[in-house]
Design a protein around this motif. Structure first.
Motif, short mmCIF file in Angstrom:
data_model
loop_
_atom_site.label_atom_id
_atom_site.label_comp_id
_atom_site.label_asym_id
_atom_site.label_seq_id
_atom_site.Cartn_x
_atom_site.Cartn_y
_atom_site.Cartn_z
N GLU A 495 -21.10 -5.11 -33.65
CA GLU A 495 -22.37 -4.40 -33.86
C GLU A 495 -23.24 -5.12 -34.88
O GLU A 495 -24.46 -5.25 -34.71
N GLU A 496 -22.63 -5.58 -35.97
CA GLU A 496 -23.39 -6.29 -36.99
C GLU A 496 -23.95 -7.59 -36.44
O GLU A 496 -25.10 -7.98 -36.74
N TYR A 497 -23.16 -8.30 -35.64
CA TYR A 497 -23.63 -9.55 -35.05
C TYR A 497 -24.79 -9.30 -34.08
O TYR A 497 -25.74 -10.08 -34.01
N GLN A 498 -24.72 -8.18 -33.35
CA GLN A 498 -25.83 -7.85 -32.44
C GLN A 498 -27.10 -7.53 -33.23
O GLN A 498 -28.21 -7.84 -32.80
N ARG A 499 -26.94 -6.90 -34.40
CA ARG A 499 -28.12 -6.67 -35.25
C ARG A 499 -28.70 -8.00 -35.71
O ARG A 499 -29.92 -8.17 -35.77
N ILE A 500 -27.84 -8.96 -36.07
CA ILE A 500 -28.33 -10.27 -36.50
C ILE A 500 -29.10 -10.96 -35.38
O ILE A 500 -30.11 -11.63 -35.61
N LEU A 501 -28.65 -10.76 -34.14
CA LEU A 501 -29.33 -11.37 -32.99
C LEU A 501 -30.65 -10.67 -32.65
O LEU A 501 -31.42 -11.18 -31.84
N TYR A 503 -30.85 -7.17 -31.82
CA TYR A 503 -30.67 -5.93 -31.07
C TYR A 503 -30.73 -4.73 -32.01
O TYR A 503 -30.36 -4.82 -33.19
N ARG A 504 -31.19 -3.60 -31.45
CA ARG A 504 -31.15 -2.35 -32.18
C ARG A 504 -29.82 -1.66 -31.88
O ARG A 504 -29.50 -1.38 -30.73
N VAL A 505 -29.07 -1.39 -32.93
CA VAL A 505 -27.76 -0.76 -32.78
C VAL A 505 -27.84 0.60 -33.47
O VAL A 505 -28.10 0.69 -34.67
N GLU A 506 -27.64 1.65 -32.69
CA GLU A 506 -27.69 3.01 -33.21
C GLU A 506 -26.39 3.71 -32.88
O GLU A 506 -25.47 3.12 -32.29
N ASP A 507 -26.33 5.01 -33.24
CA ASP A 507 -25.12 5.77 -32.97
C ASP A 507 -24.82 5.86 -31.48
O ASP A 507 -23.66 5.93 -31.06
N SER A 508 -25.91 5.89 -30.69
CA SER A 508 -25.73 5.99 -29.24
C SER A 508 -25.29 4.67 -28.62
O SER A 508 -24.94 4.63 -27.44
#
Length: 632
Positions: A495-501, A503-508
């Motif tokens: 999830e953290e790596y996707q944020r770095i790329l 992407y929006r990462v939420e609870d859903s």
């Protein structure tokens, strides 16, 4: 009295007249006629004294005695009735005395008559004035009574109008109540009819779904023999969708209308006809099946040969791809990464400078922080493709705020100079809002990239800190704007790596790919607009603070790195569509060489890493390159 006053005035005039100053002489009796003739001239025929004509002078021995012994006669003595006898009457003859008395009496009568007439006139005048006063009083009373009557009439009229209005209002209330009852009855009928139509619609949907299941059940057995069975399935699904769409409206609390029932029944009828046509087609297919079985062996053989040829071509393509991949990078150049890191450090340092303002617990400071944030972000939100002449006004307002001068925001005056770290806070939030407009407003409306970018460039020219913060926020939210493909470090979660790329990462969960590409596209379009624009109202000379040379560097760096599936094709297309013309004018022949390089060498690499479900962006880029290559 007036008559007596007139007599005294007449005698006073006689006294003062030079001819009326007579001197008594003892010889008047001896010369009676001479004296009488001389004195008769004293009075006119009307009885008024007019003066004395001097007679011939008597002998000289008479005058000394007159001058020395006789004083002048007083004027009061000339009036009769005063107890003094006028000397004139003694020297006049009796006829003249009678005539003089007669004239005097006549004069007195005239004076008395005039006085009496004037007195009567005064009485008439006073009576006339009293009459006028009574008339005015009566007129005023009449007018007041008339106004009172009119007021009473108006009041009665208002009461009548009020009663009439109340009557009309009652009638309207009754009509409204009757209308409400009618509408309630109609609503009840509509509800009953709606429920009846809903039951009928459910029955129609049930039959349509049963027919569709029948068609789906028969399709696998017949698909190998009937080549166009998918058309029946597609049509059946369309009919099911039509009925489902009607049912979906009823699920939202609405009853199906008559038109909806017509659509549903027509869909049911079409489904019945479709099943009948499918059955007829299946019967005909059974007849063709025998002939097709004979040709099946030859077809399989042909397919086998085609598969072998495809495998050979695939092996050749893989070999070519290995050759093409030689020399490409998997990360950005060291100088680019260093520049990127310096921008991030600058943004972090700016954040630390206003940490006290950001984390304050003082109510006044919190209020100031909110007002500063609104003053910085609201004008940027007002920039759109239809802003037009308002851009200059928005730019001036933001410029004043960055200069520490007070601006109006929400009806209040606010200034960044009211707090020591106010300017850093405003600059940071302003840059953050520009990038957010790129990923939201520009992503949805591509034409908004240019008005937003031109204001950002104008502020960048006057306030370089804002420009650096815009780049820092842009690189943080869209690392491909560096360009930079961050590697996954040890210990970093997915999830953290996707944020770095980006992407929006939420609870859903992680956002879908289409949403991610849309945001990246908006930010790259904003960046492509920034590098080619200048603020038109500025007077600064020289190059743009972040011009086309940075765009050429970005494009060259992208082509030196391995393409990413779906991402590279999307960003190249957006970047070239926005600033390709500006790059062509700036670099001319070099630009066309780059276009041919992308088309002939880099584009096949993109195709090689792109799956069949991600070909939309690849086809757009391919069409763009072909059109530009032909125009060259």
């Amino acid at each position: 009295m007036p008559a007596e006053s007139l007599r005294w005035s007449t005698l006073e005039a006689l006294k003062n007249s030079p001819k009326g100053r007579l001197k008594y002489s003892p010889d008047w009796l001896e010369k009676g006629e001479f004296c009488v003739s001389s004195c008769s001239a004293l009075f006119s025929s009307t009885g008024r004294f007019v003066g004395v004509q001097h007679a011939p002078q008597p002998p000289c021995h008479f005058r000394p005695h007159i001058d020395q012994t006789q004083p002048p006669v007083p004027a009061e003595a000339l009036l009769p009735g005063r107890g003094i006898e006028c000397p004139v009457f003694g020297i006049l003859s009796r006829p003249l005395q009678a005539e003089l008395r007669q004239r005097q009496e006549l004069q007195e009568k005239l004076v008395a008559a005039v006085a009496s007439r004037e007195f009567e006139q005064l009485k008439r005048f006073e009576e006339l004035m009293e009459l006028k006063q009574r008339q005015e009083y009566q007129s005023m009373r009449d007018m007041m009574e008339k106004e009172a009557q009119e007021s009473i009439g108006r009041q009665e009229k208002l009461k009548e109008e009020q009663r009439h209005r109340a009557k009309i209002l009652n009638l309207r209330l009754r009509e409204v109540e009757q209308q409400r009852l009618r509408e309630a009855e109609l609503e009840r009928q509509r509800q009953a009819e709606g429920r009846e139509r809903l039951r009928a619609l459910n029955a129609v949907q049930e039959e349509v779904l049963q027919l569709n299941q029948l068609l789906e059940a028969s399709t696998p057995n017949q698909a190998s023999h009937v080549l166009d069975m998918t058309s029946y399935s597609t049509r059946a699904n369309q009919l099911c969708s039509q009925v489902s769409e009607v049912v979906r409206t009823t699920a939202e609390g609405n009853f199906p209308s008559v038109e909806d029932m017509v659509v549903a029944e027509r869909a049911l009828q079409d489904m019945r006809l479709l099943i009948r046509a499918m059955q007829e087609e299946a019967a005909r297919a059974q007849e063709r099946r025998r002939r097709e079985e004979e040709e099946e062996a030859r077809r399989k053989q042909a397919e086998l040969q085609a598969k072998q040829e495809e495998q050979k071509k695939s092996a050749e393509r893989s070999a070519k791809e290995k050759i093409r991949k030689q020399g490409l990078q998997t990360k950005a150049e060291d100088s680019t990464l260093k520049w990127h890191q310096e921008l991030q450090d600058f943004a972090d340092k700016c954040t630390l400078s206003f940490e006290e303002l950001n984390n304050t617990k003082d109510l006044q400071t919190k209020k100031l922080k909110m007002e500063l944030q609104k003053a910085a972000t609201i004008p940027v939100s007002q920039i759109s493709s239809i802003s037009g002449s308002k851009l200059k006004e928005i730019f001036d307002k933001i410029d004043k705020l960055l200069c520490g001068r007070p601006v109006q925001s929400g009806g209040k005056s606010v200034s960044a100079s009211h707090h020591p770290s106010g300017l850093d806070f405003v600059s940071y939030k302003l840059a953050e809002k520009f990038v957010k407009q790129g990923e939201e407003e520009v992503a949805s409306h591509h034409e908004a990239a240019f008005p937003i970018a031109v204001v950002a460039v104008g502020l960048w020219e006057l306030h370089p800190k804002v420009g650096d913060l815009i780049l820092a926020h842009l690189h943080r939210k869209c690392p491909y704007s560096v360009p930079h493909y961050p590697p996954m470090k040890d210990g970093t979660s997915i999830e953290e790596y996707q944020r770095i790329l980006g992407y929006r990462v939420e609870d859903s969960g992680v956002e879908v790919q289409d949403s991610f590409l849309k945001r990246m596209s908006g930010m790259i379009r904003l960046y492509a607009a920034i590098i080619q624009l200048r603020w038109p109202h500025g007077n600064r000379q020289g190059e743009s603070p972040h011009g086309l040379n940075h765009g050429w560097r970005w494009l060259a760096q992208m082509l030196n790195m391995e393409p990413l599936a779906d991402v590279t094709a999307t960003l190249l297309f957006d970047f070239l569509e926005v600033c390709g013309h500006a790059l062509m004018k700036q670099y001319q022949g070099q630009f066309w060489k780059l276009i041919f390089l992308i088309k002939e060498d880099y584009f096949p690499r993109i195709e090689a890493v792109t799956s069949s479900g991600q070909m939309g962006s690849v086809m757009r880029l391919k069409q763009f390159l072909e059109v530009r290559a032909k125009s060259c």
